[in-house]
Design an enzyme around this catalytic site. Structure first.
Site, PDB file in Angstrom:
ATOM      1  N   HIS A 195      50.480  -1.782  41.041  1.00 45.45           N
ATOM      2  CA  HIS A 195      50.490  -2.577  42.280  1.00 45.45           C
ATOM      3  C   HIS A 195      49.111  -2.913  42.811  1.00 45.45           C
ATOM      4  O   HIS A 195      48.971  -3.305  43.967  1.00 45.45           O
ATOM      5  CB  HIS A 195      51.232  -1.820  43.382  1.00 45.45           C
ATOM      6  CG  HIS A 195      52.698  -1.656  43.142  1.00 45.45           C
ATOM      7  ND1 HIS A 195      53.634  -2.548  43.610  1.00 45.45           N
ATOM      8  CD2 HIS A 195      53.385  -0.700  42.485  1.00 45.45           C
ATOM      9  CE1 HIS A 195      54.841  -2.132  43.260  1.00 45.45           C
ATOM     10  NE2 HIS A 195      54.719  -1.009  42.574  1.00 45.45           N
ATOM     11  N   LYS A 208      49.397  -7.466  58.155  1.00 47.26           N
ATOM     12  CA  LYS A 208      49.309  -6.697  56.897  1.00 47.26           C
ATOM     13  C   LYS A 208      48.365  -5.537  57.150  1.00 47.26           C
ATOM     14  O   LYS A 208      47.693  -5.504  58.179  1.00 47.26           O
ATOM     15  CB  LYS A 208      48.793  -7.578  55.757  1.00 47.26           C
ATOM     16  CG  LYS A 208      47.522  -8.375  56.121  1.00 47.26           C
ATOM     17  CD  LYS A 208      47.102  -9.327  55.021  1.00 47.26           C
ATOM     18  CE  LYS A 208      47.821 -10.649  54.998  1.00 47.26           C
ATOM     19  NZ  LYS A 208      48.755 -10.798  53.895  1.00 47.26           N
ATOM     20  N   ARG A 209      48.292  -4.602  56.221  1.00 46.86           N
ATOM     21  CA  ARG A 209      47.325  -3.526  56.401  1.00 46.86           C
ATOM     22  C   ARG A 209      45.912  -4.096  56.511  1.00 46.86           C
ATOM     23  O   ARG A 209      45.611  -5.147  55.946  1.00 46.86           O
ATOM     24  CB  ARG A 209      47.417  -2.539  55.233  1.00 46.86           C
ATOM     25  CG  ARG A 209      48.559  -1.562  55.372  1.00 46.86           C
ATOM     26  CD  ARG A 209      48.431  -0.679  56.601  1.00 46.86           C
ATOM     27  NE  ARG A 209      47.386   0.317  56.416  1.00 46.86           N
ATOM     28  CZ  ARG A 209      47.627   1.586  56.110  1.00 46.86           C
ATOM     29  NH1 ARG A 209      48.870   2.029  55.945  1.00 46.86           N
ATOM     30  NH2 ARG A 209      46.633   2.432  55.953  1.00 46.86           N
ATOM     31  N   LYS A 246      41.565  -8.062  52.093  1.00 48.71           N
ATOM     32  CA  LYS A 246      42.548  -8.992  52.670  1.00 48.71           C
ATOM     33  C   LYS A 246      41.880  -9.999  53.611  1.00 48.71           C
ATOM     34  O   LYS A 246      42.444 -11.037  53.923  1.00 48.71           O
ATOM     35  CB  LYS A 246      43.641  -8.218  53.412  1.00 48.71           C
ATOM     36  CG  LYS A 246      44.507  -7.344  52.484  1.00 48.71           C
ATOM     37  CD  LYS A 246      45.577  -6.590  53.269  1.00 48.71           C
ATOM     38  CE  LYS A 246      46.358  -5.595  52.421  1.00 48.71           C
ATOM     39  NZ  LYS A 246      47.402  -6.208  51.587  1.00 48.71           N
ATOM     40  N   THR A 250      53.828  -9.601  49.835  1.00 48.24           N
ATOM     41  CA  THR A 250      55.256  -9.878  50.021  1.00 48.24           C
ATOM     42  C   THR A 250      55.480 -10.500  51.398  1.00 48.24           C
ATOM     43  O   THR A 250      56.443 -11.230  51.595  1.00 48.24           O
ATOM     44  CB  THR A 250      56.100  -8.596  49.877  1.00 48.24           C
ATOM     45  OG1 THR A 250      55.431  -7.539  50.585  1.00 48.24           O
ATOM     46  CG2 THR A 250      56.252  -8.204  48.432  1.00 48.24           C
ATOM     47  N   LYS A 285      57.969 -13.669  52.893  1.00 45.96           N
ATOM     48  CA  LYS A 285      58.805 -13.590  54.097  1.00 45.96           C
ATOM     49  C   LYS A 285      58.502 -14.755  55.029  1.00 45.96           C
ATOM     50  O   LYS A 285      59.415 -15.368  55.598  1.00 45.96           O
ATOM     51  CB  LYS A 285      58.579 -12.249  54.822  1.00 45.96           C
ATOM     52  CG  LYS A 285      59.058 -11.058  54.001  1.00 45.96           C
ATOM     53  CD  LYS A 285      58.538  -9.716  54.536  1.00 45.96           C
ATOM     54  CE  LYS A 285      58.716  -8.625  53.476  1.00 45.96           C
ATOM     55  NZ  LYS A 285      57.960  -7.399  53.759  1.00 45.96           N
TER      56      LYS A 285
HETATM   57  C1  26V Z   1      45.333   1.577  47.969  1.00 45.19           C
HETATM   58  C2  26V Z   1      44.072   1.988  48.323  1.00 45.19           C
HETATM   59  C3  26V Z   1      43.765   3.423  48.385  1.00 45.19           C
HETATM   60  C4  26V Z   1      42.304   3.723  48.432  1.00 45.19           C
HETATM   61  C5  26V Z   1      41.564   2.810  49.355  1.00 45.19           C
HETATM   62  C6  26V Z   1      41.747   1.389  48.991  1.00 45.19           C
HETATM   63  C7  26V Z   1      43.136   1.038  48.647  1.00 45.19           C
HETATM   64  C8  26V Z   1      43.474  -0.271  48.591  1.00 45.19           C
HETATM   65  C9  26V Z   1      44.721  -0.649  48.254  1.00 45.19           C
HETATM   66  C10 26V Z   1      45.667   0.256  47.935  1.00 45.19           C
HETATM   67  C11 26V Z   1      46.999  -0.260  47.583  1.00 45.19           C
HETATM   68  C12 26V Z   1      47.749   0.519  46.561  1.00 45.19           C
HETATM   69  C13 26V Z   1      48.995  -0.074  46.078  1.00 45.19           C
HETATM   70  C14 26V Z   1      49.651  -1.066  46.973  1.00 45.19           C
HETATM   71  O1  26V Z   1      50.116  -0.780  48.055  1.00 45.19           O
HETATM   72  N1  26V Z   1      49.774  -2.285  46.486  1.00 45.19           N
HETATM   73  C15 26V Z   1      50.454  -3.375  47.137  1.00 45.19           C
HETATM   74  O2  26V Z   1      51.734  -3.485  46.524  1.00 45.19           O
HETATM   75  C16 26V Z   1      52.498  -4.549  47.035  1.00 45.19           C
HETATM   76  C17 26V Z   1      53.864  -4.489  46.368  1.00 45.19           C
HETATM   77  O3  26V Z   1      53.741  -4.740  45.011  1.00 45.19           O
HETATM   78  C18 26V Z   1      51.793  -5.866  46.767  1.00 45.19           C
HETATM   79  O4  26V Z   1      52.553  -6.921  47.323  1.00 45.19           O
HETATM   80  C19 26V Z   1      50.400  -5.856  47.389  1.00 45.19           C
HETATM   81  O5  26V Z   1      49.707  -7.032  47.015  1.00 45.19           O
HETATM   82  C20 26V Z   1      49.645  -4.638  46.916  1.00 45.19           C
HETATM   83  O6  26V Z   1      48.403  -4.516  47.596  1.00 45.19           O
END
Ligand code: 26V
Length: 836
Positions: A380, A571-572, A577, A681, A685
């Protein structure tokens, strides 16, 4: 006097028999019957009379009533699943961002109107009870919400499935703002209990940690075994996952940690009561709190404990409870596929190997052949810092046998790599599951790729980059292993429930079948050409804005001005982003008016709405939240703008708020640096609810634009290859700053202290980051973003044409139903048979 309620088990048995005769979609109740059951629940399960009941009591009684209607179907499905023993899917996910359950379960059971009428006859407004529910926020963002959409779709498609995860006592923190800065509060979603969960302490599993390994002689065969140091109990809590009006109910099984009796006893016997209590707390910490993403090093061990805790319990649950006693484990791949939602559950791979080899005494090669067919992995992210690694020290200390197993998997794998590619040590180092820098660590994404039958990305572009940039050696070594499944969202929650007025308009035009067959929205294309339909669509959007406005007034004391374009970015908070780009646009518009270069009356009235939580340890993200709030305070109060530009940042953005904000939006901001957002996602929406997107060519935006057409999408910014090329040439942000007057003025204004009461130091870290150190190239895309926003303003001025485009967005994005995603998983990855 309400009648004495029948015992749940009795009524369930009777209803189960009744089900065999009645069509499963038969209406569940009458208004009178509903009133009776509601009052019974109020009296006998809450112990209160209607006249003295609180809103919480009424909400619980209502939830119990809905639950009772679903119960017979649920028990029936559980029975059928045990009986048929067809191949099923176990979705392993550390996060499920479920959102509120009441409305969804009412809709699924077809009881909304009956419940509403029944409550009205008791003098109760259904909507007041809806507000009582605290949403289970057991996820961070897109990944957790995706899991919730997927299990909704599987139930709706009638595919037997169990979702496995963790019942965190505290979900994602509640966000508040103090002086514009984020403050985190614990989310005690279970303070009043949850009417939707069914604890099963009798089905608890013992999960072990620590200790050491030893070898022993097993009738002439040398074997290894794990001698653990300590145990905890994993207690399952079941939740209903009802399909949409199809009489099907799947299960979400979340594990909660409890101290084991033996653990307590040992310490208790030694007479140390305090220590016994401490031990209990220690064990129960495992499911205490959801990690809000980037964790501190000492927190990390607990995170690995969480991961192992829930996957070990889930595998045991499947092998010991779901499978028949005498099951031939060589047939395991015919019965189950474990879908790994990102790397969080990947420790399940060595766990299954340990069970098969150490406990079931299988040969390593046989066990490995089985394991490789039982897992599939979804990636992801592409951000290197988000690809999980566990230090060998930590993993070996917590799960010593698993570390040995991982080493053996890696040795065998690297032997095969050598055989295929020769002694190319560079390549061996690159492909090793064990990384050496900065410390020796297990690369969980590599382990998942080696073990998984399939590996998928979550949008076309992401899957392509995953194969070509992140794991090219693996793609070459495992031809056919990599595939794509583009994400989707459930139309039940995000259109039908969140946007009842649009749903009514669509149903009026197409009939009700679109809710489970979203491609049918295509038929709206012709309606987009009908002026009367466009007018009705405009009225729906206006009504949704009024509804949002009422929610924000009540929730946060905000006022949404009439006639404003609602420009939404929710979003986060993460630098990739690029919320920064959005706030630079606001500052640019603001600066152009206060400097007198633009007359306020010439501004297209806009309200920028932000919703975002920052990881508590992510300083830059928190600075950006502070800046957005600071800009909002100044801009909203400056009368020179004549109220034509506003910034609203409601705190604690969550699923519940999303359901209000998204249907009211005109413009959807999807502005990540190309190549960084795996899919997104929210973008789907918004489009499905008739917002137009301003976005980069990133993640699923690419597919949205292809479907809706260039003329119905505001594209800007560098493409992924352009990003790469600029990075390779050397990105020099100062050149962009020098070259664009608007950019210079906006950044200078922030740096001047205009948004920080004259204090130039407050936002200095943000400004200098953008100018000297920004991996996400905000300044490089600024000019094209601003130019595209000018086009947005011009387009919005022609409301009729805008509405036509918005309708076409709805009509052409049916592809993004999570029902379609689930079918793709079934066809390309799971190969599960059609449902029984
Ligand atoms: C995790 C972390 C952890 C360390 C600090 C930076 C950081 C940045 C991003 C993440 C995201 C980890 C996985 C995640 O949540 N991915 C999201 O998954 C969604 C469903 O597939 C997708 O729509 C998003 O684009 C994706 O960011």
């Amino acid at each position: 006097m309400p009648e004495k309620p029948t015992l749940a088990s009795e009524s369930a048995t009777r209803a189960t028999h009744a089900l065999a005769l009645a069509p499963v979609t038969a209406p569940a109740s009458t208004v009178d019957g509903f009133v009776r059951e509601f009052l019974q629940n109020l009296n006998f399960n809450r112990g209160v009379a209607l006249s003295t009941s609180s809103a919480t009591d009424r909400y619980f009684a209502l939830a119990y009533t809905v639950r009772d209607y679903l119960m017979a179907r649920w028990l029936e499905d559980l029975r059928r699943q045990r009986e048929v023993q067809a191949k099923g899917v176990a979705y392993l996910s550390a996060e499920y961002l479920l959102g509120r359950q009441l409305d969804n379960n009412l809709l699924a059971s077809g009881l909304t109107d009956i419940a509403s009428e029944a409550l009205a006859s008791c003098g109760i407004d259904l909507d007041d009870l809806r507000q009582q529910e605290v949403e289970p926020g057991l996820g961070n963002g897109g990944l957790g919400r995706l899991a919730a959409c997927f299990i909704d779709s599987l139930a709706t498609l009638g595919v037997p499935n169990t979702g496995y995860g963790i019942r965190y006592e505290y979900g994602i923190f509640r966000q508040t703002f103090e002086d514009g800065q984020q403050v985190e509060q614990p989310d005690s979603w279970l303070a009043y209990g949850s009417p939707w969960e069914f604890p099963h302490p009798e089905a608890a599993q013992t999960i072990s940690f620590g200790g050491h390994t030893e070898t022993y002689d097993d009738g002439g065969v040398q074997r290894s075994r794990w001698v653990p140091g300590w145990n905890v109990q994993a207690v399952p809590y079941n939740y209903m996952v009802p399909g949409y009006q199809n009489g099907r109910v799947n299960t979400l099984r979340l594990w909660s940690a409890k101290a084991t009796n033996s653990f307590d006893l040992r310490v208790f016997n030694s007479g140390d009561y305090e220590e016994a209590v401490r031990a209990q707390t220690f064990a129960e910490n495992i499911s205490k709190v959801l990690y809000p993403e980037d964790s501190t090093p000492q927190g990390k061990e607990l995170r690995l404990q969480q991961q192992y805790f829930f996957v070990a319990a889930s595998i045991k649950d499947f092998l010991d409870v779901t499978l028949p006693k005498d099951f031939d484990l060589t047939k395991l791949p015919d019965r189950i596929i474990f879908q790994l939602n990102d790397t969080h559950p990947v420790i399940a791979v060595p766990e299954l190997m340990r069970v098969l080899v150490d406990e079931k005494k299988m040969e390593w090669e046989d066990a490995w052949a089985i394991t490789q067919k039982c897992f599939a992995y979804t990636c992801h992210t592409l951000l290197p810092e988000a690809l999980e690694v566990w230090s060998v020290d930590l993993l070996g200390h917590l799960l010593p046998r698993h570390l040995e197993i991982i080493y053996r998997i890696n040795d065998d794998f690297l032997d095969a790599v050598r055989e295929r590619f020769g002694d190319d040590e560079m390549r061996i180092r690159d492909m090793s599951i064990i990384g050496e820098h900065p410390v020796r660590s297990v690369r969980m994404a590599y382990l998942a790729t080696v073990a998984g039958a399939k590996v998928n990305g979550v949008a076309e572009l992401h899957s392509q980059l995953l194969r070509e940039k992140v794991l090219p050696d693996f793609d070459e070594f495992f031809p056919g292993k990599f595939t794509n499944v583009t994400n989707g969202v459930t139309p039940r929650r995000f259109v039908r429930l969140a946007n009842p007025e649009l749903s009514a308009l669509i149903t009026d035009a197409l009939g009700s079948g679109w809710v489970t067959d979203l491609e049918r929205l295509r038929e709206l294309e012709t309606h987009a050409e009908d002026p009367e339909f466009r007018a009705r669509f405009a009225e729906v959007k206006a009504a949704n804005k009024r509804r949002l406005s009422a929610v924000l007034r009540e929730r946060d004391g905000f006022e949404v001005s009439d006639g404003h374009m609602l420009d939404v970015m929710v979003k986060r908070l993460h630098e990739y982003k690029r919320q920064m780009l959005k706030i630079l646009h606001v500052v640019t518009q603001y600066e152009s008016v206060i400097s007198g270069r633009v007359v306020a009356a010439d501004l297209q009235p806009r309200t920028a709405i932000f919703g975002a939580k920052a990881a508590p340890g992510y300083a830059m993200a928190k600075n950006i939240i502070h800046l957005i709030n600071a800009v909002g305070s100044v801009v909203n109060a400056d009368t020179r703008l004549e109220g034509r530009l506003k910034v609203l940042f409601p705190p604690n953005y969550n699923v519940t708020l999303a359901e209000r904000v998204i249907p009211a939006a005109d413009l959807s901001e999807q502005i990540s640096l190309a190549g960084k957002e795996a899919s997104g996602t929210g973008n789907m929406k918004f489009a499905l609810n008739g917002a137009l997107t301003i976005g980069t060519d990133d993640g699923a935006n690419v597919e949205i634009r292809e479907l809706v057409g260039d003329e119905n999408f505001f594209l800007f910014g560098m493409s992924e290859p352009e990003v790469e090329a600029l990075w390779a040439r050397g990105y020099k942000p100062a050149e962009f700053y020098q070259a664009d007057d608007n950019l210079r003025r906006a950044l200078d204004l922030i740096a001047s202290g205009a948004f920080s009461r004259g204090d130039r130091s407050t936002f200095e870290p943000i400004v200098s980051n953008l100018l000297y150190d920004d991996r996400f190239m905000v300044l490089a895309d600024y000019s094209s973003y601003i130019a595209e926003q000018v086009k947005v303003d011009a387009a919005y001025a022609d409301q009729d044409a805008w509405n036509r485009s918005a309708i076409l967005n709805v009509a052409r994005t049916g592809f993004f139903s999570s029902d379609r995603s689930m079918r793709d998983y079934i066809d390309r990855i799971w190969h599960t048979p059609p449902s029984f």
